[in-house]
Design an enzyme around this catalytic site. Structure first.
Site, PDB file in Angstrom:
ATOM      1  N   SER A 143      14.265  20.455 -15.651  1.00  0.00           N
ATOM      2  CA  SER A 143      13.258  21.510 -15.614  1.00  0.00           C
ATOM      3  C   SER A 143      13.778  22.977 -15.969  1.00  0.00           C
ATOM      4  O   SER A 143      14.665  23.230 -15.775  1.00  0.00           O
ATOM      5  CB  SER A 143      12.757  21.665 -14.184  1.00  0.00           C
ATOM      6  OG  SER A 143      12.086  22.650 -14.121  1.00  0.00           O
ATOM      7  N   HIS A 175       0.828  -1.202  -0.075  1.00  0.00           N
ATOM      8  CA  HIS A 175       0.023  -0.018   0.092  1.00  0.00           C
ATOM      9  C   HIS A 175       0.868   1.256  -0.066  1.00  0.00           C
ATOM     10  O   HIS A 175       0.121   2.242   0.130  1.00  0.00           O
ATOM     11  CB  HIS A 175      -0.986   0.056   1.410  1.00  0.00           C
ATOM     12  CG  HIS A 175      -1.491  -1.282   1.615  1.00  0.00           C
ATOM     13  ND1 HIS A 175      -2.702  -1.600   0.791  1.00  0.00           N
ATOM     14  CD2 HIS A 175      -1.252  -2.413   2.386  1.00  0.00           C
ATOM     15  CE1 HIS A 175      -3.186  -2.818   1.265  1.00  0.00           C
ATOM     16  NE2 HIS A 175      -2.183  -3.392   2.229  1.00  0.00           N
TER      17      HIS A 175
END
Length: 481
Positions: free
Chosen positions: A284, A154
């Site tokens: 970026s 999870h």
């Protein structure tokens, strides 16, 4: 060559797919295959007793790859029919064969049989790329077989595993895909020589009602094109369930590479692994420090497209009317090549990252050490109980300490679980004794041995059988990042 800038250029050919896969679906290869199938038909017709001149066959063999695409476009503009355009063009290039090219055949004979050949060639490339990804991941798993790492269920901290063991999960998915691919290649058949609605009526007429010669013709053409069997029956086309099955297999591979790329992205966020990075690569335009997992992100993006393309042939197979309907044609021109070309681009990147994936052991250890005391509470409980403590009372004390230590972490402070347990007289252990019991290697179970056994029994035999050929057939692809 200068690329036109005022017309759409498909990203698959401009950015993603390899030259090998682009060649399979190139016009030169497709229409060259048409001519080879026409030649196989004419040769088989001669071998089964029809009057096919040797000169016709010689001219056809000489003109297999001399295709004038400008003239083909002119013919298609006149006839509004691509197959007839190329029949006429082939007749121009092999005038002695003009009268016998496409004899008894229908457009689906040339188009469908070609599609099956392209399916086979493209799927063989996919197989080779999957094998190369498996080889890279096997090396990675072997190298990191022992390095303990925090496992997640999870995406919450769970019992530790090893970096190599996690890689075997990626490997097993691809190994299952490879089994599926090999099954599809083994069971792929030729449409064969079937006529307008699959009844072979035109060929029965050519052979004066001789069924045995029609059967022999059907088998011969398939053999000449490399198939040992044809489908038992057909309408005008081969069953579109074949496309559905093959593209379902591609979607399965896409699911596998998407899963491993998602794992890489999550691990990159944890700073445990990192993609290969070029010297001057920019992450970026606004944030110079960024090193985004862009290759893994691209794999996920491409894989998603392959998975969704699997819906197209399902709808096509479900909506074919009677012996055939033409609403499959335009869709198949798009969905079949795109599925292979897109998956090819994803696999090229998957191999590249698998071969160059960087592991940061210090970060792996830091992340594990932060949570390991929580994982070790069962061991501490057993040790304290063996020393005379009350198991139920100690269990409650650990529960309280663990929640308190977790609360510290949620406030941005380091876990102090070891110190809390050491300060509790009920456990009778100091901090050094507790740390001696918390050895990460003691909590990974059989993970290293599982890596060894899995590679030896499941992966190495496959790589021994297919690895060298895959390496030889595929060059080093250009990674256009």
């Amino acid at each position: 060559m200068t690329q036109s800038t005022d017309r759409y250029v498909h990203p698959l050919t401009g950015r993603y797919a390899s030259t090998e896969m682009q060649r399979v679906f190139s016009p030169a290869h497709r229409y060259g295959t048409w001519r080879r199938i026409w030649l196989a038909l004419a040769e088989a017709q001669q071998e089964t007793g029809l009057s096919i001149p040797d000169a016709a066959l010689e001219q056809m063999r000489a003109a297999l790859d001399t295709i004038d695409f400008d003239r083909a476009a002119e013919y298609e503009k006149r006839f509004r029919h691509d197959v007839m355009a190329h029949v006429h063009l082939f007749g121009d290039d092999a005038p002695e064969a003009r009268a016998i090219i496409h004899l008894g055949a229908t457009s689906a004979f040339i188009g469908d049989n070609t599609d099956l050949i392209l399916h086979r060639e493209a799927l063989e490339l996919v197989r080779d790329r999957v094998v190369r990804c498996m080889a890279a991941l096997a090396d990675f798993a072997r190298r990191w077989r022992e390095l303990p790492t925090l496992a997640y269920t999870h995406f919450q901290p769970a019992q530790p595993t090893t970096v190599g063991k996690r890689a075997t999960l990626w490997l097993q998915d691809l190994a299952l895909d490879l089994e599926e691919i090999e099954f599809r290649l083994e069971t792929l058949r030729f449409r064969g020589v079937r006529g307008t609605t699959g009844t072979q009526a035109s060929f029965l007429e050519l052979y004066d009602g001789d069924h045995a010669r029609v059967d022999r013709l059907d088998a011969l053409v398939g053999e000449k094109m490399g198939f040992s069997a044809t489908y038992g029956v057909s309408g005008q086309t081969y069953s579109r369930k074949v496309d559905q099955a093959l593209q379902g297999t591609l979607a399965g591979v896409a699911s596998s590479v998407s899963k491993l790329a998602h794992d890489w992205r999550l691990l990159a966020h944890l700073r445990e692994v990192e993609e290969p990075w070029e010297k001057e690569q920019i992450g970026s335009s606004a944030m110079p420090y960024k090193r985004n997992p862009m290759r893994a992100e691209r794999i996920c993006a491409l894989a998603r497209h392959v998975i969704t393309l699997g819906i197209d042939p399902a709808f096509t197979a479900a909506t074919q009317w009677m012996e055939r309907t033409l609403d499959d044609s335009a869709n198949r021109r798009l969905s079949i090549p795109d599925a292979y070309l897109t998956l090819d681009g994803a696999l090229v990147l998957a191999e590249n990252v698998s071969a160059g994936l960087i592991v940061h052991p210090a970060v792996v250890a830091k992340n594990l050490d932060e949570h390991l005391p929580f994982m070790a509470t069962e061991t501490l409980l057993m040790q304290a109980t063996a020393g005379g403590g009350d198991r139920q009372e100690l269990h409650e004390r650990i529960r309280v300490h663990a929640h308190a230590a977790a609360g510290e972490m949620k406030e941005g402070r380091p876990s102090d679980l070891i110190e809390r347990i050491a300060g509790d007289d009920a456990f009778g252990m100091d901090a050094d004794r507790i740390r001696s019991l918390i050895d990460a290697r003691a909590f990974v179970g059989r993970a290293p041995e599982q890596v060894d056994r899995f590679l030896a029994e499941w992966i190495d035999p496959v790589l021994d059988r297919l690895g060298s050929a895959a390496e030889a057939r595929l060059g080093s692809p250009d990674i256009r990042v």
